[in-house]
Write a protein that holds these residues in place. Structure first.
Motif, short mmCIF file in Angstrom:
data_model
loop_
_atom_site.label_atom_id
_atom_site.label_comp_id
_atom_site.label_asym_id
_atom_site.label_seq_id
_atom_site.Cartn_x
_atom_site.Cartn_y
_atom_site.Cartn_z
N MET A 195 28.69 -51.17 -12.77
CA MET A 195 28.71 -50.46 -14.06
C MET A 195 29.85 -51.00 -14.92
O MET A 195 30.98 -51.06 -14.49
CB MET A 195 28.95 -48.97 -13.81
CG MET A 195 29.04 -48.17 -15.09
SD MET A 195 29.32 -46.40 -14.81
CE MET A 195 30.86 -46.40 -13.91
N THR A 196 29.52 -51.43 -16.12
CA THR A 196 30.58 -51.69 -17.08
C THR A 196 30.22 -50.96 -18.36
O THR A 196 29.09 -50.58 -18.58
CB THR A 196 30.73 -53.19 -17.40
OG1 THR A 196 29.47 -53.68 -17.82
CG2 THR A 196 31.24 -53.97 -16.22
N ILE A 197 31.23 -50.79 -19.17
CA ILE A 197 31.10 -49.97 -20.36
C ILE A 197 31.12 -50.86 -21.58
O ILE A 197 30.56 -50.53 -22.62
CB ILE A 197 32.31 -49.00 -20.41
CG1 ILE A 197 32.26 -48.03 -19.23
CG2 ILE A 197 32.37 -48.26 -21.72
CD1 ILE A 197 31.11 -47.07 -19.26
N LEU A 211 39.57 -58.32 -15.83
CA LEU A 211 40.43 -57.21 -15.38
C LEU A 211 40.90 -56.39 -16.59
O LEU A 211 41.92 -55.72 -16.52
CB LEU A 211 41.63 -57.76 -14.60
CG LEU A 211 41.35 -58.23 -13.17
CD1 LEU A 211 42.46 -59.15 -12.66
CD2 LEU A 211 41.20 -57.04 -12.23
N GLY A 212 40.13 -56.47 -17.69
CA GLY A 212 40.50 -55.67 -18.86
C GLY A 212 41.45 -56.40 -19.78
O GLY A 212 42.61 -56.00 -19.93
N ILE A 215 42.60 -56.70 -22.85
CA ILE A 215 42.68 -55.98 -24.13
C ILE A 215 43.33 -56.83 -25.22
O ILE A 215 44.05 -57.77 -24.94
CB ILE A 215 43.53 -54.71 -23.98
CG1 ILE A 215 44.95 -55.09 -23.53
CG2 ILE A 215 42.90 -53.73 -23.03
CD1 ILE A 215 45.98 -54.11 -23.96
N PRO A 242 46.39 -57.92 -18.13
CA PRO A 242 46.33 -57.84 -16.66
C PRO A 242 47.44 -58.67 -16.03
O PRO A 242 47.76 -59.76 -16.53
CB PRO A 242 44.95 -58.43 -16.34
CG PRO A 242 44.13 -58.16 -17.56
CD PRO A 242 45.08 -58.28 -18.71
N ALA A 291 45.11 -62.90 -9.09
CA ALA A 291 44.25 -61.75 -9.38
C ALA A 291 42.82 -62.18 -9.72
O ALA A 291 41.85 -61.66 -9.16
CB ALA A 291 44.84 -60.94 -10.53
N THR A 340 41.03 -64.11 -6.67
CA THR A 340 40.63 -63.11 -5.68
C THR A 340 39.40 -62.36 -6.13
O THR A 340 38.47 -62.13 -5.35
CB THR A 340 41.81 -62.11 -5.49
OG1 THR A 340 42.82 -62.77 -4.73
CG2 THR A 340 41.37 -60.86 -4.77
N ARG A 341 39.38 -62.01 -7.38
CA ARG A 341 38.30 -61.17 -7.89
C ARG A 341 36.95 -61.85 -7.80
O ARG A 341 35.92 -61.19 -7.75
CB ARG A 341 38.62 -60.80 -9.35
CG ARG A 341 37.83 -59.63 -9.83
CD ARG A 341 38.46 -59.00 -11.05
NE ARG A 341 37.57 -58.02 -11.63
CZ ARG A 341 37.48 -56.76 -11.25
NH1 ARG A 341 38.24 -56.31 -10.30
NH2 ARG A 341 36.62 -55.94 -11.84
N CYS A 342 36.94 -63.18 -7.83
CA CYS A 342 35.63 -63.84 -7.73
C CYS A 342 35.54 -64.73 -6.49
O CYS A 342 34.69 -65.62 -6.43
CB CYS A 342 35.30 -64.59 -9.02
SG CYS A 342 36.42 -65.91 -9.43
N GLY A 343 36.40 -64.47 -5.50
CA GLY A 343 36.21 -65.12 -4.20
C GLY A 343 36.63 -66.57 -4.14
O GLY A 343 36.20 -67.31 -3.26
#
Lengths: 410, 410
Positions: free
Chosen positions: A1-3, A85-86, A88, A113, A151, A154-157
């Motif tokens: 889920m993403t917004i 990771l957001g 902004i 991030p 970060a 890691t998040r995408c392996g």
């Protein structure tokens, strides 16, 4: 889920090719590249006429404001490869008391991030590495870039190996390790770490993610320039003070402004770009003042602003070119002025800068004193990371332990 | 110079009065208040019908997304009293690997000024203190609230005195001092610090800024609920896991949801609110399970999650009421589960949580295991501060110093 629709919507992409920043030689897009054949950074090129026809400025303005709103001038082809990771849009914060002018705004990149602007470059480079099938990355770092790489990889392996100078603060090293990378201290400076990474890359052990040695960190960093244009209502500020180590962000912003003008979103006006270095490691300042195109390695580099302790930048000629074209300068500031600026900004304006951000404030104050900038000018200082990652002086004598208190003494 | 119209435009305000959260007794707006006559928190009330008539939801949506977009349901009357350090809308970040569900989003409050959600409450309370003529503030803190107070008070020239438990990490103490407050360590817990602050306030030495002892921190914290509604397209998530010390945020969000429904911007659906505490300091959990309306002080409180080490909350009955009305629960999690959650989230999803944020992830995982939540449900976990402020385990054996390297061993 993403917004956030920026992270889920498929959008048209417009990369046509890459080109050597030195020779202009052309390279195919959608293939893995390091430096150009002459050992210089590659720049990503877009079909900006097609972007202009496809995307009205108002469409960008209507999107969520994070980094991925700029998708049409970014290299990532497939939405599935976005790793987020957001990222902004960072805020602009006035510091009237410590700057001595109400027209100075700090762009607070510590909100990204992993707490630094390195996230901009690394989110893009990692997404492209993922898109192009890279499984193992190595990188030299003074701390913040390594944290961002850790970060996102890691998040995408993707496996990440990070080398840092042996005096890198423990908080940076721990953050990198905690976020799943393997991190090693090296008894040398960042370019010594970089030499090890280069050797391993030449042996085929990993892909080299050093500053400007792959083409996409600069595309991520250029979003600083895109954001400034949008935040200032498509009219750029008069001057930008940028803490300059490898210089990716300065080069990236300069590239962004050109692209924005070609898109017709801004006019021909440009900010004066001030490359700020610590006087204990100022190769760009020395080369600027000597009128040279390249900067020699700075020996015995030393400064409290570790993030700009970069003795030799592979993109030196691009930094110097942008600074000169803009009518700006390369400026050196001493550690005492840096620490004084950090302290003043926190104590007077409540904003805790990192030392590199403090360097931009110190340079601005000196430039104001010498008349290089006018206090009526609109100026942006880049605070490239959260002040929390950096050593603060011990709290003063007001600190005390007590049980029975004389309230009148507080 | 500011760029953000939220900080410069005069806007209509709609506060009608304040009322006691226990008795409903009415108090005048625009006057300095602490607790109500019966010693309970005061809540700010608005003419929401008038807001509804004046401000279409679309107008809010068109504004910059920072905290001040919600001006019509905030207490600050005069734009000149807004004190801002860039209160951005915090991002929502998926953590599919460590949560075990793609439907869990972390609201990363570490991106706010001074690195924690305390900025929301303190920016509002300080602005109101400025508006109402306060010149000297004292506050007990476990660290993050003190940092936020220091920054905002400094920024508008209000004197700040901060008392913290003597084992508060040095990074927090230094941050507070650096940002211009006077900070003292007290050999006790946060409520011991609070007792000292209360005594000084009774003697007229300063204004007491303890959690819920002035009416405006809750108004700042309620913006978490307002933001969630906007970010989720005006349809709230199924469940919220909130790290609960003083509970201001939970109470504030619950208030926000009611106000949003009265405005017609959301329907009657509510998330289940889960108040998460550390099992070493779980007064709300104990009271929830015992079916009580108030929570007794928790003796010998101890947890790695210092931010929720609050033995006694003045708003205990408001927390318990919101949790029960929502169909949620108060949940306790042990320190080992908290540290494991922090570690998993960093190593698997690249997101470094603070221990209190880790507690919400630990509680979610346990709730998933027991069937209290379903993995298809949309869930928000609050990461209340940047993980960088908190002790991380030492980096592991992969750390080494070397000159001659066997690259094959990396």
């Amino acid at each position: 889920m993403t917004i956030n629709a920026n992270l889920t919507a498929e959008r048209a992409t417009f990369v046509t090719h890459l080109e050597c920043s030195m020779t202009g030689e052309r390279y195919d897009a959608d293939q893995l590249h390091g430096l150009s054949r002459v050992g210089r950074p590659l720049l990503v090129r877009y079909d900006l006429d097609a972007v202009k026809a496809a995307i009205p400025k108002a469409m960008i303005a209507a999107r969520p404001t994070d980094l991925w709103r700029w998708r049409e001038v970014l290299p990532v082809r497939h939405t599935r490869d976005i790793v987020s990771l957001g990222e902004i849009e960072t805020p602009l914060i006035a510091i009237p008391r410590s700057a001595g002018s109400p027209n100075v705004l700090v762009k607070d990149e510590g909100r990204l991030p992993t707490g630094s602007f390195k996230a901009r470059g690394l989110v893009m480079a990692v997404a492209m590495a993922k898109e192009l099938g890279v499984t193992r990355i190595a990188m030299p770092t003074n701390g913040n870039a390594g944290a961002a790489l850790a970060a996102y990889a890691t998040r995408c392996g993707i496996e990440a190996i990070v080398l840092c100078p042996d005096d890198t603060p423990e908080i940076n090293v721990r953050e990198i390790a905690q976020q799943g990378a393997r991190v090693y201290r090296v008894n040398g400076l960042i370019d010594d770490c970089g030499a090890i990474v280069a050797r391993g890359a030449a042996e085929g052990r990993w892909f080299d993610f050093s500053t400007l040695k792959e083409p996409y960190r600069i595309e991520g960093k250029k979003t600083m320039g895109l954001e400034l244009a949008a935040q200032f209502g498509w009219k750029l500020p008069n001057a930008i003070f940028y803490p300059t180590g490898g210089g990716t962000g300065l080069i990236g912003m300069w590239k962004a402004f050109d692209e924005l003008e070609q898109l017709g979103w801004i006019g021909p006006e440009r900010p004066r770009m001030y490359a700020v270095q610590a006087s204990g490691c100022a190769p760009i300042v020395r080369a600027f003042e000597a009128g040279e195109e390249h900067a020699e390695r700075w020996e015995d580099a030393a400064t409290v602003a570790a993030g700009i302790r970069v003795p030799k930048a592979v993109g030196d000629f691009l930094i110097l070119r942008a600074v000169r074209e803009s009518g700006g300068k390369a400026l050196g500031v001493g550690d005492p002025a840096i620490l004084k600026a950090v302290d003043d900004c926190a104590r007077k304006d409540g904003l805790l800068l990192c030392p590199e951000g403090g360097a931009t404030l110190a340079a601005y104050r000196e430039a104001l004193r010498t008349g290089e900038v006018d206090e009526d000018e609109r100026v942006v200082l880049f605070n490239c990371a959260t002040g929390l990652k950096h050593p603060m002086p011990p709290a003063d004598a007001a600190l005390d332990r007590f049980a029975e208190i004389d309230l009148g003494a507080l």
